[in-house]
Design a protein around this motif. Structure first.
Motif, short mmCIF file in Angstrom:
data_model
loop_
_atom_site.label_atom_id
_atom_site.label_comp_id
_atom_site.label_asym_id
_atom_site.label_seq_id
_atom_site.Cartn_x
_atom_site.Cartn_y
_atom_site.Cartn_z
N GLY A 1 -7.74 7.45 33.36
CA GLY A 1 -6.79 6.44 32.93
C GLY A 1 -6.71 6.37 31.42
N ALA A 2 -7.77 6.79 30.75
CA ALA A 2 -7.78 6.77 29.29
C ALA A 2 -6.71 7.68 28.71
CB ALA A 2 -9.16 7.20 28.77
N CYS A 3 -6.41 8.78 29.39
CA CYS A 3 -5.37 9.68 28.89
C CYS A 3 -3.99 9.03 29.04
CB CYS A 3 -5.41 11.00 29.65
SG CYS A 3 -4.53 12.34 28.81
N VAL A 4 -3.82 8.20 30.07
CA VAL A 4 -2.56 7.46 30.23
C VAL A 4 -2.38 6.50 29.06
CG1 VAL A 4 -1.20 5.98 31.75
CG2 VAL A 4 -2.83 7.62 32.73
N ILE A 5 -3.46 5.82 28.68
CA ILE A 5 -3.39 4.90 27.55
C ILE A 5 -3.07 5.66 26.27
CG2 ILE A 5 -4.70 3.25 26.16
CD1 ILE A 5 -3.98 2.30 29.00
N ALA A 6 -3.65 6.84 26.11
CA ALA A 6 -3.47 7.60 24.87
C ALA A 6 -2.08 8.20 24.74
CB ALA A 6 -4.53 8.71 24.80
N LEU A 7 -1.55 8.78 25.82
CA LEU A 7 -0.33 9.57 25.72
C LEU A 7 0.80 9.10 26.62
CD1 LEU A 7 -1.92 13.15 25.59
CD2 LEU A 7 -1.05 11.80 23.67
N GLY A 8 0.54 8.11 27.48
CA GLY A 8 1.58 7.64 28.38
C GLY A 8 2.03 8.73 29.33
N GLY A 9 3.32 8.70 29.68
CA GLY A 9 3.84 9.67 30.64
C GLY A 9 4.69 10.75 30.02
N VAL A 10 4.64 10.91 28.70
CA VAL A 10 5.48 11.89 28.02
C VAL A 10 4.81 13.26 27.96
CG1 VAL A 10 6.68 12.47 25.88
CG2 VAL A 10 6.59 10.10 26.66
N ARG A 11 3.57 13.28 27.49
CA ARG A 11 2.83 14.54 27.33
C ARG A 11 1.52 14.50 28.10
NH1 ARG A 11 4.25 17.83 22.60
NH2 ARG A 11 6.00 16.86 21.49
N SER A 12 1.16 15.64 28.69
CA SER A 12 -0.17 15.78 29.28
C SER A 12 -1.18 16.01 28.18
CB SER A 12 -0.19 16.98 30.25
OG SER A 12 0.74 16.80 31.30
N GLY A 13 -2.40 15.51 28.37
CA GLY A 13 -3.46 15.75 27.41
C GLY A 13 -4.02 17.15 27.59
N MET A 14 -4.18 17.87 26.49
CA MET A 14 -4.69 19.24 26.56
C MET A 14 -5.92 19.38 25.65
SD MET A 14 -4.50 22.47 24.77
CE MET A 14 -2.91 22.58 23.94
N PHE A 15 -6.99 19.85 26.23
CA PHE A 15 -8.24 20.09 25.51
C PHE A 15 -8.57 21.56 25.64
CE2 PHE A 15 -8.08 15.88 27.24
CZ PHE A 15 -8.66 15.03 26.30
N TRP B 1 -11.20 28.36 27.61
CA TRP B 1 -10.96 27.32 28.61
C TRP B 1 -10.05 26.24 28.06
CZ3 TRP B 1 -13.21 22.33 27.64
CH2 TRP B 1 -12.99 21.38 28.67
N ALA B 2 -9.21 25.72 28.93
CA ALA B 2 -8.39 24.55 28.59
C ALA B 2 -8.40 23.60 29.77
CB ALA B 2 -6.96 24.96 28.25
N HIS B 3 -8.32 22.33 29.45
CA HIS B 3 -8.28 21.26 30.46
C HIS B 3 -7.01 20.46 30.24
CE1 HIS B 3 -9.09 17.48 32.46
NE2 HIS B 3 -9.31 16.85 31.32
N LEU B 4 -6.20 20.32 31.30
CA LEU B 4 -4.98 19.52 31.23
C LEU B 4 -5.20 18.24 32.01
CD1 LEU B 4 -2.25 22.27 31.80
CD2 LEU B 4 -2.77 21.09 29.65
N ASP B 5 -5.22 17.12 31.32
CA ASP B 5 -5.34 15.81 31.96
C ASP B 5 -3.92 15.30 32.21
OD1 ASP B 5 -5.79 13.14 32.72
OD2 ASP B 5 -7.56 12.98 31.46
N ILE B 6 -3.53 15.29 33.48
CA ILE B 6 -2.15 14.96 33.84
C ILE B 6 -2.04 13.57 34.49
CG2 ILE B 6 -1.48 17.37 34.07
CD1 ILE B 6 -1.72 17.02 37.14
N ALA B 7 -3.03 12.71 34.22
CA ALA B 7 -3.03 11.39 34.85
C ALA B 7 -1.78 10.58 34.50
CB ALA B 7 -4.28 10.61 34.45
#
Length: 496
Positions: A365-379, A446-452
Motif C-alpha cells: 500500500g505504501a507504493c500506492v501512497i507514493a505514486l498513486g495509480g499513474v506509475r508502477s514503482g520500479m526498483f 534484477w528489477a521489482h515492479l510494485d503494481i499495487a
C-alpha cells in the motif's frame, strides 16, 4: 473481435458501408475536398468540435456520409497518450450504440506517425467485457473493426503487434477480475496450461505441494498453510531466441485471494484482494502475446500461486520459516505474504541462469501512497535493466518510476530471531519490501515492479487494468538479439 487493416484514401471514408465511422481529427487537420473533410471543417469552424484530445462530436445521418452513425474525435498532437485518451472516450459512446461494424481512420490529408498501433490496441482493450460470472453482461456489440490507412503495408507490423498486446492485456484483465472462487491456484494453473497447446511455442509445468516441499520452498508453503486450496507453482517457458541466449525471467505474485491471514485485513474493500494475483495475471498475459508475436527472445515465467487465509494451521506472527535459499525469516506480519512467495520463486528462477529477473507484484500500500495509480514503482540493482524498463514504459504508455534501494533501508529488516524479518515498519514500506526481495537475487540483474497502485481501478470503474503487460512486452521486444550479435554476452552490472 475481427480486426482488418485496409488501405484507405481520405475520400473513400465517406462512402464506406459500415454501421459507424470513427474519424480522428488532429490539431493540424488539413481538409481535403471529400465529404468527411467538409463535415469536419464545418464542425471546427462552428466550434461544435475541438481537435483537443478527448473531445468528441457524435451525429446520426450526416449528409453525404454512408455510415448512419459518425463520431468525430479530436486527437491533439496525435501522440500515443492523446490517441489512447481519444479512443477511450469515443469507444465509450460507440459501445452504447447497436453498431456491429466500425471504420476508424484519420481525417484529412495527413496521418500522424504510429497511429495505427496505438488506436488498434486502444479499441481492442475498450471492447473487453468481463462476462465469466455475469448472466447478462454489457457486452460490446461491435464484431468487425476496419482500420483504414493510406500506408497499409508499413503499418501492418504495428497493427499485428497491437492486437497481440491487447490480447495479452485482456487476458490479464480477465483473470484479475475473476473472483477468488473462480480463480483458485488450480484454475490459474489451468489457464497457464491452456497457453501451451500443441502448436504453441509456450511450454508449461505445474508443481504441486509435494514438489514444492521437496524444493524446500518453506516461505511459499507457510503462506499457503491457512487455505484448503492447494498451492501451485507454475513454470512457463518461451524459447524464441538462440539456445545459447540466457532467458529473461518474469516472476508474478499469485495470491489468488489475500485476507491478510492471522494479521487480518479490515473488512472494507477486502473483496478487492482478488486482484492480489495481478502480477501472476500479467505473466499469463505476456505469454499469451508471446505466442502470437514469437519474438527472438527467451523468456521464463514463474507464478507461485496460493491463497492467504486464517485457520488453525495458518502461520502466526513471530513464526520463523526457512526459505528455499536457506535463509530464515521471522514473519512479523502475515499480511506481508507476497514477498514470502516471491522470495522462493526468485531463488528458483536463478537455476535458469537468467540474464535478468523481473518480479511483478501488488506488494505494498505504501507504493500506492507514493505514486498513486499513474506509475508502477520500479526498483532495480542494475542501471541498464532499469533504463530498459523505463524506456519500455515510455514507449508503451505503461509508465513506471525508479525508486531507491539504498542499503540503509534494510536496517529495519534485522531481527534477533532469524536472518531477517519480513517487515520493517511503516516508513518507506515499498522500499523495505524491495530490500527484502533483494536478499534473494544474488548477482543476477534484477528489477521489482510494485503494481499495487496500477493493477486495478476502484469505485464505479472497478476492474483490472492489465498493467504492466504492455511495459513487459515492450521490454522483451526490445531485448531481441539480432542475428549478427553474440547472444550470451553479459551486460555490465552497476550496483546502487
Amino acid at each position: 473481435m475481427d480486426f482488418e487493416l485496409k488501405r484507405l484514401r481520405p475520400q473513400e471514408a465517406a462512402s464506406a458501408k459500415v454501421d459507424a465511422l470513427l474519424a480522428l481529427v488532429p490539431s493540424d487537420f488539413r481538409a481535403g475536398d471529400d465529404a468527411l473533410s467538409v463535415l469536419i471543417q464545418g464542425a471546427l469552424d462552428g466550434e461544435h468540435l475541438k481537435a483537443d484530445a478527448g473531445t468528441t462530436l457524435s451525429m446520426y445521418g450526416a449528409p453525404r456520409i454512408a455510415a448512419p452513425r459518425v463520431v468525430l474525435a479530436g486527437i491533439g498532437d496525435g501522440g500515443g497518450k492523446a490517441l489512447r485518451k481519444s479512443v477511450a472516450v469515443a469507444m465509450a459512446e460507440l459501445r452504447r450504440t447497436p453498431a456491429k461494424t466500425l471504420l476508424v481512420c484519420v481525417a484529412g490529408t495527413g496521418e500522424p506517425p504510429s497511429w495505427v498501433g496505438a488506436v488498434t490496441q486502444a479499441i481492442d482493450e475498450a471492447c473487453y467485457t468481463y462476462e465469466t460470472t455475469r448472466t447478462k453482461p454489457d457486452a460490446c456489440k461491435l464484431r468487425k473493426i476496419t482500420v483504414g490507412t493510406q500506408h497499409e503495408a508499413s503499418a501492418r507490423p504495428a497493427f499485428a503487434q497491437a492486437q497481440a498486446v491487447a490480447a495479452g492485456i485482456n487476458l490479464a484483465r480477465e483473470w484479475g477480475n475473476r473472483p477468488g472462487n473462480h480463480a483458485t491456484p488450480t484454475l490459474l494453473a489451468g489457464a497457464a496450461q491452456a497457453l501451451a497447446g500443441k502448436k504453441s511455442p509456450v511450454r508449461c509445468e505445474v508443481l504441486g505441494p509435494k514438489e514444492v516441499a521437496k524444493l524446500g520452498m518453506g516461505a511459499f508453503q507457510a503462506v499457503a498453510r491457512g487455505s484448503e486450496e492447494a498451492l501451485r507453482f507454475i513454470v512457463l517457458e518461451y524459447r524464441g531466441g538462440p539456445k545459447s541466449q540466457p532467458p529473461v525471467a518474469l516472476i508474478g505474485k499469485g495470491i489468488t485471494f489475500d485476507s491478510g491471514g492471522i494479521s487480518l485485513k479490515p473488512a472494507a474493500d477486502m473483496d478487492e484482494m482478488k486482484f492480489d494475483m495481478s502480477g501472476a495475471a500479467s505473466v499469463l498475459g505476456v505469454f499469451r502475446a508471446l505466442s502470437d508475436l514469437r519474438p527472438k527472445v527467451n523468456v521464463v515465467g514463474l507464478i507461485p500461486a496460493c491463497e492467504n487465509l486464517p485457520d488453525g494451521r495458518a502461520v502466526k506472527p513471530g513464526d520463523v520459516v526457512t526459505s528455499m535459499s536457506g535463509q530464515t525469516i521471522e514473519i512479523l506480519n502475515t499480511d506481508a505474504e507476497g514477498r514470502l512467495v516471491l522470495c522462493d520463486a526468485l531463488t528458483y528462477a536463478r537455476r535458469f541462469k537468467p540474464r535478468a529477473m523481473v518480479d511483478i507484484a501488488t506488494l505494498t500500500g505504501a507504493c500506492v501512497i507514493a505514486l498513486g495509480g499513474v506509475r508502477s514503482g520500479m526498483f532495480s540493482t542494475d542501471d541498464a535493466l532499469a533504463g530498459a524498463l523505463e524506456q519500455a514504459g515510455n514507449t508503451s504508455g505503461d509508465l513506471c518510476w525508479r525508486m531507491p534501494l539504498d542499503d540503509d533501508y534494510a536496517e529495519g529488516l534485522k531481527t534477533n530471531f532469524a536472518d531477517m524479518a519480513n517487515v520493517a515498519g511503516r516508513a518507506a514500506g515499498a522500499v523495505t519490501a524491495a530490500k527484502f526481495l533483494q536478499k534473494f537475487v544474488g548477482d543476477t540483474p534484477w528489477a521489482h515492479l510494485d503494481i499495487a497502485g496500477t493493477a486495478w481501478l476502484s469505485g464505479k470503474a472497478k476492474g483490472s487494468t492489465g498493467r504492466p503487460v504492455g511495459l513487459l512486452l515492450q521490454y522483451l521486444l526490445d531485448q531481441q538479439v539480432p542475428a549478427e550479435q553474440p547472444a550470451g554476452k553479459a551486460r555490465k552490472k552497476v550496483r546502487q
